[in-house]
Scaffold this active site. Structure first.
Site, short mmCIF file in Angstrom:
data_model
loop_
_atom_site.label_atom_id
_atom_site.label_comp_id
_atom_site.label_asym_id
_atom_site.label_seq_id
_atom_site.Cartn_x
_atom_site.Cartn_y
_atom_site.Cartn_z
N LYS A 221 0.82 -1.22 0.00
CA LYS A 221 0.00 0.00 0.00
C LYS A 221 0.85 1.26 0.00
CE LYS A 221 -4.35 -1.83 1.53
NZ LYS A 221 -5.38 -1.94 2.57
N ARG A 255 -3.55 -9.60 5.68
CA ARG A 255 -3.94 -9.76 4.26
C ARG A 255 -2.75 -9.34 3.40
NH1 ARG A 255 -6.10 -6.69 0.20
NH2 ARG A 255 -7.70 -7.65 -1.10
C1 7PJ Z 1 -8.14 -4.38 2.00
C2 7PJ Z 1 -9.20 -5.18 1.61
C3 7PJ Z 1 -7.82 -4.26 3.39
C4 7PJ Z 1 -9.64 -5.78 3.80
C5 7PJ Z 1 -8.33 -4.26 -0.13
C6 7PJ Z 1 -5.37 -3.48 -1.65
C7 7PJ Z 1 -6.65 -2.76 -1.82
N1 7PJ Z 1 -9.94 -5.88 2.50
N2 7PJ Z 1 -9.32 -5.10 0.28
N3 7PJ Z 1 -8.61 -4.99 4.23
N4 7PJ Z 1 -7.58 -3.82 0.89
N5 7PJ Z 1 -10.34 -6.45 4.71
O1 7PJ Z 1 -5.31 -4.71 -1.59
O2 7PJ Z 1 -4.35 -2.75 -1.59
O3 7PJ Z 1 -6.92 -3.56 3.83
S1 7PJ Z 1 -8.10 -3.82 -1.80
#
Ligand code: 7PJ
Length: 280
Positions: A221, A255
């Protein structure tokens, strides 16, 4: 700590890694590489082999500035991937969506966890999770992806996010979704400046009551880019460092795109966290 996802109980006595499987043509870091179903399924199988405990399938980009995807198109992308993946791996599959129709179809195809950046605020979303017995990740986001990074502002970001998550947990409970099915996420980068993201990461252990697992997504990010001055493809070391530190601060699920590296970092942090918290 455990997370109930339909007929499986995800053991969170050790922190776990959720592998990101984008099936969007416009995701900023994967660039549509895995947009083809077969390639996406193979990528999911690989991440499971690398030690992921959940595979998060997403068909709608939520990057800053992203355009809404038509739900028929989102369904056409995610359902075949989930169906095939469910036959190949034994770990839970989550569906990264805010649309109740996509949630329902993804769960019918084999997903058991709903990962919703809108925390089940779309009409009908609470109902789908309540009806199906799926687990849910409730994420905080200020505004909408198209506009969220324009002017993020908070009185007290930690208090604001905690209040929001508590209200969404209450909404889940009122809809019949038990607390054992819920995890929460501060939504790093979703309507937040660097200082907001850092304040939330420093306060991970204060975002919800201790029985509720906290999930964090930091992988590649922009906060990693800002701090390390690296483009998305060169943020692995910074992302992995943040993953370890998030575990030290109490995160239960990380994640991440780079599963093998993140699993090692999470194991190292977990070993130290156990000793630091007196668990041996
Ligand atoms: C996240 C997500 C996060 C959760 C994305 C990316 C953007 N779901 N979906 N938490 N980020 N729960 O992967 O950079 O931080 S999409």
């Amino acid at each position: 700590m455990k997370l109930a996802c339909r007929d499986s109980l995800l053991d969170l006595s050790e922190p776990r890694v959720m592998g990101v499987l984008n099936v969007t043509p416009d995701s900023f870091s994967d660039g549509g590489l895995y947009s083809e179903v077969a390639a996406a399924v193979e990528r999911g199988v690989t991440m499971a082999g690398e030690g992921a405990a959940i595979i998060d399938v997403g068909g709608e980009s939520t990057r800053p500035g992203a355009i809404d995807v038509d739900f028929h198109e989102e369904l056409a992308r995610v359902v075949p991937v989930i169906e095939q993946l469910a036959n190949r791996i034994a770990i839970p599959i989550s569906i990264d969506t805010s649309k109740p129709e996509v949630m329902r179809a993804a769960i019918a195809a084999g997903a058991s966890l709903v990962n919703d950046v809108r925390a089940l605020r779309d009409a009908g979303a609470l109902r789908v999770v309540a009806d199906t017995g799926a687990g849910v990740c409730l994420m905080h986001m200020q505004a909408e992806p198209r506009t969220m990074q324009v002017a993020p502002a908070y009185d007290d970001v930690v208090a604001d996010v905690r209040r929001f998550l508590a209200a969404r947990i209450d909404a889940c409970k009122a809809a019949g979704i038990g607390p054992q099915r819920i995890c929460v996420d501060p939504g790093i980068g979703f309507g937040k400046r660097l200082e907001h993201n850092l304040a939330l990461l420093a306060a991970l252990d204060r975002l919800a009551e201790p029985a509720i697992p906290v999930l964090v997504g930091i992988s590649r990010k922009s906060l990693v880019g800002i701090i390390t001055d690296r483009p998305p493809g060169k943020r692995l070391a910074g992302s992995v460092a943040f993953a370890a530190l998030a575990v030290m601060r109490g995160a239960a699920i990380i994640r991440a795109h780079d599963v093998a590296e993140t699993v090692d970092a999470v194991k190292v942090a977990s070993a130290l966290r156990r000793v630091a918290s007196g668990g041996g």
